[in-house]
Design an enzyme around this catalytic site. Structure first.
Site, short mmCIF file in Angstrom:
data_model
loop_
_atom_site.label_atom_id
_atom_site.label_comp_id
_atom_site.label_asym_id
_atom_site.label_seq_id
_atom_site.Cartn_x
_atom_site.Cartn_y
_atom_site.Cartn_z
N HIS A 316 71.46 61.87 -18.95
CA HIS A 316 72.64 62.69 -18.74
C HIS A 316 72.87 63.54 -19.98
CE1 HIS A 316 76.79 63.82 -17.78
NE2 HIS A 316 76.46 63.53 -16.55
N ASP A 373 74.01 58.75 -10.05
CA ASP A 373 73.17 58.94 -8.86
C ASP A 373 72.18 57.81 -8.63
OD1 ASP A 373 74.24 61.41 -8.06
OD2 ASP A 373 73.14 62.42 -9.65
N1 CMC Z 1 63.16 60.80 -17.02
C1 CMC Z 1 62.29 60.92 -18.04
N2 CMC Z 1 62.54 61.56 -19.18
C2 CMC Z 1 63.74 62.12 -19.31
C3 CMC Z 1 64.72 62.05 -18.29
C4 CMC Z 1 64.38 61.37 -17.12
N3 CMC Z 1 65.26 61.27 -16.11
N4 CMC Z 1 65.83 62.71 -18.68
C5 CMC Z 1 65.57 63.18 -19.90
N5 CMC Z 1 64.31 62.83 -20.28
C6 CMC Z 1 63.65 63.11 -21.57
C7 CMC Z 1 63.24 64.58 -21.64
O1 CMC Z 1 61.94 64.75 -21.13
C8 CMC Z 1 63.35 64.81 -23.12
O2 CMC Z 1 62.22 64.22 -23.72
P1 CMC Z 1 61.53 64.90 -25.03
O3 CMC Z 1 62.55 64.78 -26.11
O4 CMC Z 1 60.30 64.09 -25.24
O5 CMC Z 1 61.23 66.31 -24.64
C9 CMC Z 1 64.57 64.01 -23.54
O6 CMC Z 1 64.65 62.93 -22.59
C10 CMC Z 1 65.88 64.79 -23.53
O7 CMC Z 1 66.07 65.29 -22.21
P2 CMC Z 1 66.64 66.73 -21.85
O8 CMC Z 1 65.92 67.25 -20.64
O9 CMC Z 1 66.65 67.59 -23.08
O10 CMC Z 1 68.13 66.37 -21.50
P3 CMC Z 1 69.17 67.33 -20.79
O11 CMC Z 1 70.49 66.97 -21.34
O12 CMC Z 1 68.74 68.76 -20.89
O13 CMC Z 1 69.07 66.93 -19.23
C11 CMC Z 1 69.38 65.77 -17.23
C12 CMC Z 1 69.94 66.04 -18.62
C13 CMC Z 1 70.42 64.98 -16.42
C14 CMC Z 1 69.15 67.12 -16.49
C15 CMC Z 1 68.07 64.99 -17.36
O14 CMC Z 1 68.30 63.75 -17.99
C16 CMC Z 1 67.38 64.77 -16.01
O15 CMC Z 1 66.65 65.64 -15.55
N6 CMC Z 1 67.61 63.58 -15.34
C17 CMC Z 1 67.07 63.35 -14.04
C18 CMC Z 1 67.91 64.05 -12.97
C19 CMC Z 1 69.23 63.36 -12.74
O16 CMC Z 1 69.30 62.15 -12.58
N7 CMC Z 1 70.31 64.18 -12.66
C20 CMC Z 1 71.66 63.66 -12.38
C21 CMC Z 1 72.58 63.83 -13.55
S1 CMC Z 1 74.11 62.91 -13.36
C22 CMC Z 1 74.93 63.60 -12.05
C23 CMC Z 1 75.13 65.08 -12.14
O17 CMC Z 1 75.51 65.61 -13.17
O18 CMC Z 1 74.91 65.73 -11.13
#
Ligand code: CMC
Length: 438
Positions: A316, A373
């Site tokens: 998140h 989720d």
């Molecule tokens: N699985 C594997 N790796 C992950 C995940 C994941 N679900 N989420 C983040 N990471 C890794 C990402 O690859 C990155 O790694 P590195 O530093 O090696 O590049 C690191 O963690 C930081 O992630 P980020 O993408 O920079 O984080 P963000 O804040 O931009 O994204 C997020 C947040 C929710 C989009 C992301 O965690 C994600 O895609 N999660 C899966 C989708 C999900 O469950 N979404 C629902 C969010 S909660 C309800 C809502 O808001 O709708």
């Protein structure tokens, strides 16, 4: 909106930015909890520079009284009330009132609000016909966005964003018709006749009956299902400046009407990185089951970032701790499945995934925990919803938050049309090349 300097005990410290020999003072914006802000709007005029912040990692687009999140501690409060207390003691309509009007309602006010919503749950026949004309295979989120936009055609008297009475009416109409629209969308895909709301049946029970009752049969709706649904709606009701809410605010900042703004929020929510994640979680768990239930191999693929594999329902932008909503859902999953007499292998797989993730350095270092989720889809599935309906249910829950945020934005004297800047990195000026010379 003016933020009182109270609650944290000390006045915020203004910032000073040094650019070459110049020092620029940045006024502080006081928070009652969480991070104070530094106002940077004058930077372009005073320095000629814009700030760059893709994904708004560090940018507050507004001040807000509505929802507070402490991502490090796993805290979520609506209007100051902890989510755990609201989930345990309140109802979705009461929480909607709280979010939209700022205070818990008196008995009288709540009765009035519930009665008004109840009275408007019905959808006109022409509206039902429009919904029925969409292809049966349409994704429910596409249908929902279109249905909400269609409300603007049916209720023009509620469209003026600057008229408080019209906004109140649009608020009630949206709250009232959302469950009816979603139940129709569900039944349309299933090929069932559409049912009508029944006055006085109760908001969530009405929705559940319209959704699940088989034609000609009395609906079997255990209290456990209705109560769990009500709680899930509360848990989704607001989440401060997330992607869809920011979309609602941005569209509204152009003084677009409430229906258009909410419909845009639905579009944003449909993405798999946002509300679409609950559907993606179930698909992911089913894939793990169908490929021999080899959870460790799947987790290795996620860590290697093979094929862009992500652990859906984990991570998140704000929570770097257990999402408090996920904690509530996880606790109730067992209870709800038992009450509904459902066993689900996917719940066991989900638990195994979580257990591995919480002990694995990749997830620990990145502070990746289950988000809301991760377990919701399993409960929705046990209730009988197909996975394509999970995100519309998220939208149903989020509706009062979107409305509250839109209304706050509209009544904030500091609101201006949302218009980000950019740093242009394209070609410098160049002359047109004639057709012959290309
Ligand atoms: N699985 C594997 N790796 C992950 C995940 C994941 N679900 N989420 C983040 N990471 C890794 C990402 O690859 C990155 O790694 P590195 O530093 O090696 O590049 C690191 O963690 C930081 O992630 P980020 O993408 O920079 O984080 P963000 O804040 O931009 O994204 C997020 C947040 C929710 C989009 C992301 O965690 C994600 O895609 N999660 C899966 C989708 C999900 O469950 N979404 C629902 C969010 S909660 C309800 C809502 O808001 O709708």
């Amino acid at each position: 909106m003016t933020v009182p300097i109270a609650g944290k005990g000390s006045s915020p410290v203004p910032g000073r930015l040094h650019l070459g020999d110049d020092a620029i003072d940045l006024p502080a914006v006081a928070a009652t909890a969480g991070s104070d802000g530094l106002a940077i709007s004058s930077l372009l005029a005073t320095t000629g520079k814009v700030t760059v912040d893709p994904g708004f990692m560090n940018t507050a687009a507004c001040t807000s009284d509505i929802t507070f999140i402490d991502g490090a501690e796993g805290v979520l409060r609506y209007r100051g009330y902890p989510i755990e207390q609201l989930a345990a003691n309140s109802t979705f309509l009461e929480v909607a009132y709280l979010l939209i009007h700022g205070e818990l309602p008196s008995h009288h006010r709540l009765d009035e609000f519930v009665e008004r919503v109840d009275r408007h749950m019905y959808l006109p026949e022409d509206f039902r016909e429009i919904l029925s004309m969409q292809p049966r295979a349409s994704h429910p989120m596409a249908m929902l966005g279109a249905a909400i936009q269609t409300m603007a055609c049916f209720y023009p008297e509620s469209m003026d964003p600057l008229n408080p009475a019209a906004v109140d009416l649009a608020t009630v109409l949206l709250m009232a018709k959302m469950p009816t629209m979603i139940s129709y969308i569900h039944r349309r895909a299933a090929g069932y006749a559409l049912l009508y709301p029944v006055r006085g049946e109760g908001y969530v029970r009405n929705f559940a009956r319209m959704t699940f009752a088989r034609p000609g049969e009395a609906a079997d709706l255990p209290d456990a299902l209705v109560e769990a649904l009500d709680t899930l709606l509360i848990l989704h009701a607001d989440h401060e400046q997330n992607c869809s809410t920011s979309t609602v605010r941005l569209v509204g900042s152009a003084q677009a009407n409430l229906y258009s703004s909410i419909s845009a929020g639905v579009a944003a929510l449909s993405g798999p990185l946002h509300g679409g994640a609950n559907e993606a979680v179930l698909e992911m768990l089913a894939r793990i089951r169908d490929s021999g239930r080899d959870v460790p191999t799947f987790m290795a693929r996620v860590k290697d970032k093979q094929d862009g594999a992500k652990l859906m329902g984990f991570g998140h932008r704000v929570y770097k701790n257990y999402d408090p909503r996920a904690a509530i859902v996880k606790k109730s999953a067992d209870r709800v499945l038992e009450a509904l007499g459902v066993t689900d292998e996917l719940l066991d797989i989900a638990r195994e995934v979580e257990e591995i993730a919480l002990a694995d350095a990749y997830f620990i270092e990145r502070k990746l925990y289950p988000n809301v989720d991760f377990y919701t889809g399993i409960i929705y599935r046990a209730m009988g919803f197909p996975s394509s309906m999970f995100t519309p249910l998220f939208a149903f829950g989020r509706l009062p938050g979107w409305i509250a945020q839109w209304r706050e934005m509209m009544s904030d004297p500091t609101t201006r049309i949302g218009r980000p800047r950019q740093v242009y990195v394209g070609h410098p000026k160049r002359d047109f090349i004639s057709w012959e010379d290309r």
